[in-house]
Scaffold this motif. Structure first.
Motif, PDB file in Angstrom:
ATOM      1  N   MET A   1       3.000  10.909  -6.679  1.00 15.66           N
ATOM      2  CA  MET A   1       2.797  10.114  -5.463  1.00 15.66           C
ATOM      3  C   MET A   1       3.857   9.028  -5.376  1.00 15.66           C
ATOM      4  SD  MET A   1      -0.542   7.883  -6.669  1.00 15.66           S
ATOM      5  CE  MET A   1      -0.544   7.038  -8.258  1.00 15.66           C
ATOM      6  N   SER A   2       4.173   8.657  -4.147  1.00 11.25           N
ATOM      7  CA  SER A   2       5.121   7.577  -3.880  1.00 11.25           C
ATOM      8  C   SER A   2       4.600   6.722  -2.738  1.00 11.25           C
ATOM      9  CB  SER A   2       6.496   8.131  -3.484  1.00 11.25           C
ATOM     10  OG  SER A   2       7.084   8.859  -4.530  1.00 11.25           O
ATOM     11  N   LEU A   3       4.846   5.425  -2.824  1.00 17.59           N
ATOM     12  CA  LEU A   3       4.575   4.529  -1.706  1.00 17.59           C
ATOM     13  C   LEU A   3       5.719   4.644  -0.712  1.00 17.59           C
ATOM     14  CD1 LEU A   3       2.736   2.177  -0.599  1.00 17.59           C
ATOM     15  CD2 LEU A   3       4.393   0.618  -1.673  1.00 17.59           C
ATOM     16  N   ILE A   4       5.378   4.772   0.574  1.00 17.42           N
ATOM     17  CA  ILE A   4       6.403   4.898   1.605  1.00 17.42           C
ATOM     18  C   ILE A   4       6.933   3.523   1.989  1.00 17.42           C
ATOM     19  CG2 ILE A   4       6.875   5.681   3.955  1.00 17.42           C
ATOM     20  CD1 ILE A   4       6.441   7.895   1.858  1.00 17.42           C
ATOM     21  N   ALA A   5       8.241   3.448   2.153  1.00 13.04           N
ATOM     22  CA  ALA A   5       8.859   2.184   2.560  1.00 13.04           C
ATOM     23  C   ALA A   5       8.264   1.719   3.886  1.00 13.04           C
ATOM     24  CB  ALA A   5      10.368   2.375   2.697  1.00 13.04           C
ATOM     25  N   GLU A   6       8.000   0.437   3.980  1.00 15.90           N
ATOM     26  CA  GLU A   6       7.402  -0.180   5.171  1.00 15.90           C
ATOM     27  C   GLU A   6       6.033   0.407   5.496  1.00 15.90           C
ATOM     28  OE1 GLU A   6      10.093  -0.484   8.506  1.00 15.90           O
ATOM     29  OE2 GLU A   6      11.848  -0.609   7.189  1.00 15.90           O
ATOM     30  N   ALA A   7       5.293   0.790   4.463  1.00 16.34           N
ATOM     31  CA  ALA A   7       3.938   1.324   4.667  1.00 16.34           C
ATOM     32  C   ALA A   7       3.104   0.332   5.468  1.00 16.34           C
ATOM     33  CB  ALA A   7       3.272   1.593   3.327  1.00 16.34           C
ATOM     34  N   PRO A   8       2.492   0.756   6.579  1.00 15.99           N
ATOM     35  CA  PRO A   8       1.733  -0.164   7.419  1.00 15.99           C
ATOM     36  C   PRO A   8       0.426  -0.641   6.773  1.00 15.99           C
ATOM     37  CG  PRO A   8       1.553   2.077   8.255  1.00 15.99           C
ATOM     38  CD  PRO A   8       2.599   2.101   7.186  1.00 15.99           C
ATOM     39  N   ASN A   9      -0.071   0.113   5.801  1.00 18.50           N
ATOM     40  CA  ASN A   9      -1.316  -0.277   5.114  1.00 18.50           C
ATOM     41  C   ASN A   9      -1.042  -0.384   3.621  1.00 18.50           C
ATOM     42  OD1 ASN A   9      -3.272   0.047   7.496  1.00 18.50           O
ATOM     43  ND2 ASN A   9      -2.313   2.070   7.408  1.00 18.50           N
ATOM     44  N   ARG A  10      -0.068  -1.201   3.288  1.00 18.27           N
ATOM     45  CA  ARG A  10       0.436  -1.253   1.919  1.00 18.27           C
ATOM     46  C   ARG A  10      -0.657  -1.619   0.915  1.00 18.27           C
ATOM     47  NH1 ARG A  10       2.883  -4.121  -2.126  1.00 18.27           N
ATOM     48  NH2 ARG A  10       4.837  -3.218  -2.944  1.00 18.27           N
ATOM     49  N   GLU A  11      -1.450  -2.610   1.221  1.00 18.65           N
ATOM     50  CA  GLU A  11      -2.482  -3.060   0.271  1.00 18.65           C
ATOM     51  C   GLU A  11      -3.478  -1.943  -0.023  1.00 18.65           C
ATOM     52  OE1 GLU A  11      -5.986  -6.476  -0.130  1.00 18.65           O
ATOM     53  OE2 GLU A  11      -4.376  -6.704   1.352  1.00 18.65           O
ATOM     54  N   ASN A  12      -3.922  -1.261   1.026  1.00 19.48           N
ATOM     55  CA  ASN A  12      -4.853  -0.152   0.831  1.00 19.48           C
ATOM     56  C   ASN A  12      -4.186   1.017   0.109  1.00 19.48           C
ATOM     57  OD1 ASN A  12      -6.879  -1.567   2.093  1.00 19.48           O
ATOM     58  ND2 ASN A  12      -6.604  -0.566   4.071  1.00 19.48           N
ATOM     59  N   ALA A  13      -2.904   1.218   0.379  1.00 16.13           N
ATOM     60  CA  ALA A  13      -2.168   2.287  -0.292  1.00 16.13           C
ATOM     61  C   ALA A  13      -2.113   2.042  -1.799  1.00 16.13           C
ATOM     62  CB  ALA A  13      -0.763   2.401   0.284  1.00 16.13           C
ATOM     63  N   ILE A  14      -1.860   0.805  -2.179  1.00 16.79           N
ATOM     64  CA  ILE A  14      -1.826   0.465  -3.603  1.00 16.79           C
ATOM     65  C   ILE A  14      -3.200   0.693  -4.231  1.00 16.79           C
ATOM     66  CG2 ILE A  14      -1.465  -1.351  -5.302  1.00 16.79           C
ATOM     67  CD1 ILE A  14       1.106  -0.405  -4.029  1.00 16.79           C
ATOM     68  N   LYS A  15      -4.253   0.354  -3.513  1.00 15.50           N
ATOM     69  CA  LYS A  15      -5.606   0.598  -4.022  1.00 15.50           C
ATOM     70  C   LYS A  15      -5.853   2.085  -4.248  1.00 15.50           C
ATOM     71  CE  LYS A  15      -7.825  -3.470  -1.923  1.00 15.50           C
ATOM     72  NZ  LYS A  15      -8.824  -3.928  -0.912  1.00 15.50           N
ATOM     73  N   LEU A  16      -5.393   2.909  -3.311  1.00 15.26           N
ATOM     74  CA  LEU A  16      -5.567   4.353  -3.463  1.00 15.26           C
ATOM     75  C   LEU A  16      -4.740   4.868  -4.636  1.00 15.26           C
ATOM     76  CD1 LEU A  16      -6.645   7.086  -2.615  1.00 15.26           C
ATOM     77  CD2 LEU A  16      -4.864   7.205  -0.863  1.00 15.26           C
ATOM     78  N   MET A  17      -3.530   4.384  -4.794  1.00 11.17           N
ATOM     79  CA  MET A  17      -2.701   4.815  -5.914  1.00 11.17           C
ATOM     80  C   MET A  17      -3.348   4.448  -7.242  1.00 11.17           C
ATOM     81  SD  MET A  17       1.092   3.861  -4.362  1.00 11.17           S
ATOM     82  CE  MET A  17       2.058   4.578  -5.701  1.00 11.17           C
ATOM     83  N   GLU A  18      -3.918   3.258  -7.321  1.00 14.60           N
ATOM     84  CA  GLU A  18      -4.615   2.849  -8.540  1.00 14.60           C
ATOM     85  C   GLU A  18      -5.821   3.749  -8.802  1.00 14.60           C
ATOM     86  OE1 GLU A  18      -3.700  -1.982  -8.573  1.00 14.60           O
ATOM     87  OE2 GLU A  18      -5.541  -1.210  -7.665  1.00 14.60           O
ATOM     88  N   PHE A  19      -6.544   4.077  -7.749  1.00 18.02           N
ATOM     89  CA  PHE A  19      -7.706   4.961  -7.891  1.00 18.02           C
ATOM     90  C   PHE A  19      -7.280   6.335  -8.394  1.00 18.02           C
ATOM     91  CE2 PHE A  19     -10.307   8.347  -6.044  1.00 18.02           C
ATOM     92  CZ  PHE A  19     -11.557   8.025  -6.543  1.00 18.02           C
TER      93      PHE A  19
END
Length: 338
Positions: free
Chosen positions: A257-275
């Motif tokens: 998995m990768s975080l997308i640059a300029e992710a509009p829901n960055r905080e939630n994305a990080i939570k999902l990645m941690e999960f």
């Protein structure tokens, strides 16, 4: 292409996804992983956090889509398979580096990008499948053995430029250097029973049919074949060999998995990645696709345990990604697919 909002089962288009990115309790995932693999994960995440997961499923083209969407892309996370494909997203400039203590603690260093652009979610080994009838136990124990002239006309593989084989060939470069790796690949080519073709399971079918005695394939296909009435006889005709157990260990590849640059829901994305890197999701992943968890200590699926334990190669996947272009060049130079 399938576009879904997993909670409630409503179908959303990309425009609707983009229009709702202002909502705090959602995250948008572009996934090259199959729907049946990730839906249980996202449903569990939503149940635990209240954050909805919107998903676009596709077999290819998502990196190009993200590039075309640019700053207006609704994508928060990209999920894909194989280190080469993951690195393609990084090289395309669509990912953002993540520094996160949970991800670093759960995912070993050789299974994540040193700069944080990608993180492994699961592992799969590149194993050797050997005929039970025509290959004695212990007769082949390493990737290097595949180049032994004793196997002339007895090996089947898929295309040498398929990403699964490219990663293995890149690992040989990492271990032996380009010159010796090229000699080994030439030896492997000399031992082929037929022109490279088909997928990993097709090679095991060929062993069952007597076309060849050995093949190379990902470990999880063994479980998939055993679960398939038509394909079970193929799996039952072979032994699963974990290579190089007296040395570097079996070559491993990943889904990631990768975080997308300029992710509009960055905080939630990080939570999902941690999960996804945590115990619950890692356990679900292990059960649904016969893959190995990346987080140390997470139990393997029971049927996967029955195949036996093994030593895994811990070469950095970042090095495999770096050497993949050299591996492809090597395949072309010796005419492996001809």
């Amino acid at each position: 292409m399938d576009i879904k909002k997993l909670v409630g089962g409503a179908v959303f288009g990309a425009t609707a996804m983009a229009a709702t990115t202002a909502m705090a309790q959602e995250v948008n995932v572009y996934s090259l992983r199959q729907e049946f693999l990730v839906e249980p994960l996202f449903e569990k995440f939503t149940a635990e956090t209240g954050i909805d997961v919107n998903v676009i499923f596709a077999e290819k083209g998502l990196v190009e889509r993200i590039k075309q969407e640019g700053a207006n892309s609704p994508a928060d996370i990209l999920m894909t398979v194989d280190i080469s494909r993951i690195q393609q997203a990084v090289d395309a400039g669509v990912t953002e580096a993540v520094s996160n203590d949970t991800l670093d603690a759960n995912i070993p260093a050789h299974l994540r990008d040193p700069e944080g652009h990608w993180f492994a979610l699961t592992q799969r080994g590149r194993a050797i499948y050997a005929s039970k009838e025509r290959v004695a136990e212990g007769e082949i124990t390493s990737y290097e053995d595949l180049a032994d002239p004793k196997w002339e006309g007895r090996i089947c593989t898929r295309s040498g430029t398929h990403v699964y084989n490219v990663a293995l060939f890149a690992s040989m470069i990492a271990v032996h250097g380009e010159e010796k790796a090229k000699e080994w690949l030439q030896g492997l080519k000399n031992n082929l029973a037929r022109k490279p073709q088909g997928n990993d399971r097709a090679q095991v079918k060929a062993i069952k049919e007597g076309v060849c005695d050995l093949s190379i394939g990902n470990t999880y296909y063994y479980g998939k074949m055993l679960d398939n009435e038509e394909q079970r006889p193929w799996a039952e005709a072979v032994n699963l060999v974990f290579p190089n157990q007296d040395g570097r260990g079996m070559s491993m590849n990943i889904s990631g998995m990768s975080l997308i640059a300029e992710a509009p829901n960055r905080e939630n994305a990080i939570k999902l990645m941690e999960f996804l890197a945590g115990d619950v999701a890692q356990g679900i992943y292990a059960e649904v696709n016969y893959e190995y968890p990346v987080k140390p200590g997470v139990e393997w699926a029971e049927n996967v345990k029955s195949w036996g334990t093994f030593k895994a190669d811990e070469v950095s996947l970042a090095d495999i990604a770096r050497l993949s272009p050299d591996a492809i060049k090597m395949v072309d130079e010796i005419g492996y697919n001809e």
